[in-house]
Design an enzyme around this catalytic site. Structure first.
Site, PDB file in Angstrom:
ATOM      1  N   GLU A  20       0.862  -1.320  -0.008  1.00  0.00           N
ATOM      2  CA  GLU A  20       0.084   0.202   0.158  1.00  0.00           C
ATOM      3  C   GLU A  20       0.897   1.262   0.123  1.00  0.00           C
ATOM      4  O   GLU A  20       0.600   2.149  -0.657  1.00  0.00           O
ATOM      5  CB  GLU A  20      -0.811  -0.014   1.149  1.00  0.00           C
ATOM      6  CG  GLU A  20      -2.023   1.067   1.259  1.00  0.00           C
ATOM      7  CD  GLU A  20      -2.958   1.168   0.054  1.00  0.00           C
ATOM      8  OE1 GLU A  20      -3.658   1.857  -0.164  1.00  0.00           O
ATOM      9  OE2 GLU A  20      -3.091  -0.030  -0.420  1.00  0.00           O
ATOM     10  N   THR A 131     -12.580   8.096 -13.148  1.00  0.00           N
ATOM     11  CA  THR A 131     -11.671   7.582 -12.365  1.00  0.00           C
ATOM     12  C   THR A 131     -12.260   6.124 -11.864  1.00  0.00           C
ATOM     13  O   THR A 131     -11.412   5.765 -11.083  1.00  0.00           O
ATOM     14  CB  THR A 131     -12.107   8.826 -11.043  1.00  0.00           C
ATOM     15  OG1 THR A 131     -13.415   8.674 -10.717  1.00  0.00           O
ATOM     16  CG2 THR A 131     -11.322   9.971 -11.380  1.00  0.00           C
TER      17      THR A 131
END
Length: 142
Positions: A20, A131
């Site tokens: 991450e 998006t």
């Protein structure tokens, strides 16, 4: 060089999947950040590989995308079907977090599919992606 750094977040990990959060240490090595070694299987890197492939036709982007896909198949695919995020991309074998985020199917796998598809499928001079990776027709201003 920016795309190479993004890809290195994958290729530098034992699982071939990005954490991450990663950072450069004092020796300028890309490392997974403590407390953020998990992977949600995010789409941004493969989205960039797709766009760069379409624009440049450099086969390097497809090779990197294929490597990421193979890592997804090897480490994120679950026996019962579907995929799961990983709790720690720096250990083998990784443990699954037993969650498949909706963006994984809607974006990550879509961009990987498009990376290896013909340019005639959703041509970038006729469509843009929002998006959430939904293709939208470009309006003719004439």
């Amino acid at each position: 060089r920016l795309m190479k750094t993004c890809y290195s977040m994958y290729s530098n990990m034992p699982t071939g999947l990005a954490p991450e959060i990663a950072h450069l240490n004092q020796e300028v090595e890309l490392k997974a950040k403590d407390g953020a070694k998990h992977s949600l299987l995010r789409p941004e890197t493969v989205e960039s590989l797709f766009v760069l492939w379409r624009v440049t036709k450099d086969p390097l982007y497809r090779r990197w995308g294929w490597n990421i896909f193979q890592s997804l198949e090897k480490y994120a695919k679950v026996q019962s079907g579907g995929y799961s995020g990983l709790k720690d991309v720096t250990v083998l074998p990784p443990k699954h977090d037993d969650k498949m985020e909706s963006f994984f199917l809607a974006e990550t796998l879509k961009y990987l599919y498009l990376l290896f598809s013909s340019d005639s499928l959703i041509p970038l001079d006729q469509y843009v992606f929002n998006t959430e990776a939904h293709p939208l027709s470009v309006f003719d201003s004439a």
